[in-house]
Design an enzyme around this catalytic site. Structure first.
Site, mmCIF file in Angstrom:
data_model
loop_
_atom_site.group_PDB
_atom_site.id
_atom_site.type_symbol
_atom_site.label_atom_id
_atom_site.label_comp_id
_atom_site.label_asym_id
_atom_site.label_seq_id
_atom_site.Cartn_x
_atom_site.Cartn_y
_atom_site.Cartn_z
ATOM 1 N N ARG A 96 0.857 -1.190 0.000
ATOM 2 C CA ARG A 96 0.000 0.000 0.000
ATOM 3 C C ARG A 96 0.887 1.230 0.000
ATOM 4 O O ARG A 96 1.733 1.398 0.875
ATOM 5 C CB ARG A 96 -0.915 -0.008 1.237
ATOM 6 C CG ARG A 96 -1.755 1.249 1.373
ATOM 7 C CD ARG A 96 -1.999 1.634 2.815
ATOM 8 N NE ARG A 96 -2.288 3.059 2.933
ATOM 9 C CZ ARG A 96 -2.274 3.700 4.079
ATOM 10 N NH1 ARG A 96 -2.016 3.055 5.204
ATOM 11 N NH2 ARG A 96 -2.539 4.983 4.121
ATOM 12 N N HIS A 140 -2.609 11.012 0.804
ATOM 13 C CA HIS A 140 -2.034 10.819 2.136
ATOM 14 C C HIS A 140 -1.421 12.146 2.570
ATOM 15 O O HIS A 140 -0.216 12.272 2.797
ATOM 16 C CB HIS A 140 -0.985 9.704 2.118
ATOM 17 C CG HIS A 140 -0.712 9.127 3.476
ATOM 18 N ND1 HIS A 140 -0.875 7.787 3.784
ATOM 19 C CD2 HIS A 140 -0.283 9.714 4.607
ATOM 20 C CE1 HIS A 140 -0.539 7.584 5.059
ATOM 21 N NE2 HIS A 140 -0.199 8.733 5.583
ATOM 22 N N GLU A 185 -6.899 8.609 6.561
ATOM 23 C CA GLU A 185 -7.130 9.264 7.852
ATOM 24 C C GLU A 185 -7.624 10.711 7.750
ATOM 25 O O GLU A 185 -6.998 11.647 8.281
ATOM 26 C CB GLU A 185 -5.853 9.230 8.683
ATOM 27 C CG GLU A 185 -5.379 7.845 8.957
ATOM 28 C CD GLU A 185 -4.219 7.805 9.919
ATOM 29 O OE1 GLU A 185 -3.746 8.858 10.363
ATOM 30 O OE2 GLU A 185 -3.782 6.693 10.233
ATOM 31 N N ASN A 308 -6.652 1.978 10.228
ATOM 32 C CA ASN A 308 -5.323 2.197 10.812
ATOM 33 C C ASN A 308 -5.506 2.227 12.321
ATOM 34 O O ASN A 308 -6.408 2.914 12.817
ATOM 35 C CB ASN A 308 -4.745 3.545 10.366
ATOM 36 C CG ASN A 308 -4.452 3.574 8.879
ATOM 37 O OD1 ASN A 308 -4.564 2.580 8.195
ATOM 38 N ND2 ASN A 308 -4.078 4.754 8.380
ATOM 39 N N TYR A 310 -3.290 2.143 16.224
ATOM 40 C CA TYR A 310 -2.057 2.077 17.013
ATOM 41 C C TYR A 310 -2.347 1.907 18.498
ATOM 42 O O TYR A 310 -1.749 1.086 19.169
ATOM 43 C CB TYR A 310 -1.197 3.326 16.776
ATOM 44 C CG TYR A 310 -0.718 3.391 15.343
ATOM 45 C CD1 TYR A 310 -1.474 4.028 14.355
ATOM 46 C CD2 TYR A 310 0.467 2.763 14.967
ATOM 47 C CE1 TYR A 310 -1.055 4.053 13.040
ATOM 48 C CE2 TYR A 310 0.894 2.787 13.652
ATOM 49 C CZ TYR A 310 0.120 3.428 12.691
ATOM 50 O OH TYR A 310 0.531 3.442 11.386
ATOM 51 N N GLU A 367 -2.873 -0.024 8.465
ATOM 52 C CA GLU A 367 -1.699 0.420 9.217
ATOM 53 C C GLU A 367 -1.757 -0.108 10.650
ATOM 54 O O GLU A 367 -2.799 -0.007 11.291
ATOM 55 C CB GLU A 367 -1.642 1.948 9.328
ATOM 56 C CG GLU A 367 -1.075 2.650 8.159
ATOM 57 C CD GLU A 367 -1.028 4.150 8.382
ATOM 58 O OE1 GLU A 367 -0.743 4.604 9.515
ATOM 59 O OE2 GLU A 367 -1.315 4.871 7.414
HETATM 60 C C1 GCO Z 1 -0.851 7.983 10.456
HETATM 61 C C2 GCO Z 1 -0.289 8.062 9.131
HETATM 62 C C3 GCO Z 1 1.139 7.592 9.001
HETATM 63 C C4 GCO Z 1 1.996 7.734 10.249
HETATM 64 C C5 GCO Z 1 1.885 6.508 11.126
HETATM 65 C C6 GCO Z 1 2.693 6.683 12.407
HETATM 66 O O1 GCO Z 1 -1.536 7.005 10.742
HETATM 67 O O2 GCO Z 1 -0.656 8.950 11.187
HETATM 68 O O3 GCO Z 1 -1.076 7.317 8.212
HETATM 69 O O4 GCO Z 1 1.582 8.477 8.008
HETATM 70 O O5 GCO Z 1 3.338 7.870 9.874
HETATM 71 O O6 GCO Z 1 0.570 6.323 11.533
HETATM 72 O O7 GCO Z 1 2.255 7.833 13.068
#
Ligand code: GCO
Length: 446
Positions: A96, A140, A185, A308, A310, A367
């Site tokens: 991707r 992006h 995002e 995405n 985290y 992500e």
């Molecule tokens: C995001 C973006 C990425 C970042 C990654 C780490 O999710 O913020 O898609 O460009 O680099 O997530 O922060």
């Protein structure tokens, strides 16, 4: 996401795990890696590329740690063959990446830049010959600066400019590329760009912020229609950052703040795009920008949802905030990654289940990964055990969500390469491959 799934929307998935199948992941599960144009390409002024809002933002003192920019980044524009070989050796089936709008249309509209399109031709052909499926994200964050000067996303015309850009890309690559995402995002670049001042255009006013939300949603719907028209066999989606929005303290005020963060972070785009309506809590703020028929133009059928993820995000009450919340860090005792992001795999599992319930589309994790401040040893080797532990824990949570019934069909690690991490510059490294920015040498990490 903290909202209760709409009972009328979809049958709630059973929360009691069914007997664990041998391998809960589908036999056609897609394994991939992700990057983005501004974060890896470099060649910022080469072969006719126009300026993006990030080129300008990086030159403003104090915006980026260490004064870093994407001028050179990982020099992927010249080294893409080497990077395709890394993907092939990694054994992934998909990659991707995003197209730089200002490389294809230097002033954002008008006549395409042949050299820019030719780069993406070469990249796509290289991927296909390596047996890797290209997944293209159209946006992006690197908006052409010329369009920002014409109002950017606060200008409703930007939606049409985006649809025209989508047409240029689809016409050129649509014979070989079938997987397209419109935006990466949107909640992040609108909130950080129009409320917090952390991203370009670093504005802070309600009208521009809510106008931008609506016009990006319009642009999404218009581009979906263009891609359907120009790409035979298109498989279309959008990529959203979905993370539980939690109160930093269990008070009624912080809970109310978390619900507002949930609206702006998780639902201001996914809801109109996949359910045809803005969340109630912000509908009145969006109304001034909505014209008759807009929501039908936004709510266009998609084939998949890119998520995405985290870590959870946190809100606290702030009576001075026009949004109804203030961004907050995770509680001090939360387990954290090397760059301080909370580690909470159960939150990931729940996001996948909630999104499946709420939107009812196949999910691809587009992500997930762990940042670190990594110093290589003399040989350039990086033994990134913490990242390995993070990925193992999050993949286990993905499997658990699948066992509980979430329709997850793929996983793309963020990121293939160490790259330009926005405000943190090159201080935070997310790559599973180290990049020595002096020599541009690539060294796979443990
Ligand atoms: C995001 C973006 C990425 C970042 C990654 C780490 O999710 O913020 O898609 O460009 O680099 O997530 O922060």
């Amino acid at each position: 996401m903290t909202h209760a799934a709409d009972p009328a929307a979809r049958p709630t998935l059973s929360k009691t795990p069914s007997p664990r199948p041998r391998d809960p992941l589908r036999p056609d599960f897609v394994w991939g890696a992700s990057t983005s144009s501004y974060q890896i390409e470099g060649a910022a002024r080469e072969d006719g590329r126009g300026e993006s809002v990030w080129d300008l933002f990086c030159r403003q003192p104090g915006r980026i740690q260490n004064g870093d920019t994407g001028d050179v980044a990982c020099d992927h524009y010249h080294r893409y063959r080497e990077d395709v070989a890394l993907l092939r050796d990694l054994g992934v089936g998909a990659y991707r990446f995003s197209i730089a709008w200002p490389r294809v249309l230097p002033s954002g509209r008008g006549s395409p830049n042949e050299a820019g399109l030719a780069f993406y031709d070469r990249l796509v052909d290289g991927l296909l010959s390596a047996g890797i499926e290209p997944w293209v994200c159209l946006y992006h964050w690197d908006l052409p600066q010329a369009l920002q000067e014409a109002g950017g996303w606060a200008n409703r015309d930007c939606a049409s400019w985006f649809a025209d850009y989508a047409r240029v890309v689809a016409s050129r690559l649509g014979d070989r590329v079938k997987r397209f995402a419109t935006f990466n995002e949107p909640s992040v670049f609108t909130l950080f760009g129009y409320a917090f001042g952390w991203h370009p255009p670093a504005a802070d006013d309600a009208a521009s912020h809510h106008a931008a939300i609506h016009h990006v949603n319009l642009a999404h719907g218009m581009a979906i229609d263009v891609l359907r028209d120009y790409v035979i066999g298109a498989s279309l989606g959008a990529i959203h950052n979905m993370q539980p929005a939690r109160p930093v303290q269990a008070t009624p005020e912080d809970r109310a703040a978390a619900r507002m963060l949930d609206c702006y972070w998780n639902r201001a785009f996914a809801d109109p795009q996949m359910r045809g309506a803005y969340p109630d809590a912000i509908a009145s703020r969006m109304a001034p920008f909505c014209r008759d028929g807009d929501l039908e133009r936004i709510h266009r059928p998609a084939d998949w949802l890119g998520i995405n993820h985290y870590s959870p995000v946190y809100a606290r009450a702030d009576s001075a905030s026009r949004l109804g919340f203030a961004w907050s860090d995770a509680p001090a005792d939360a387990p954290r990654s090397p760059i301080g992001w909370q580690i909470d795999p159960a939150a990931f599992r729940d996001v996948l289940l909630d999104a499946c319930d709420r939107y009812g589309l196949p999910i691809y994790v587009t992500e997930n990964g762990a940042g670190a401040v990594e110093l290589a040893d003399a040989s350039g080797a990086i033994d990134d055990r913490e990242r390995i532990a993070y990925l193992a824990a999050y993949l286990e949570a993905l499997e658990e969500a699948t066992v509980l019934g979430a329709d997850v069909r793929g996983y793309f690690v963020w990121s293939l390469l160490d790259n330009f991490e926005w405000g943190a510059g090159y201080a935070n490294r997310f790559g599973i491959v180290r990049v020595d920015l002096t020599t541009q040498a690539r060294t796979p990490k443990a």
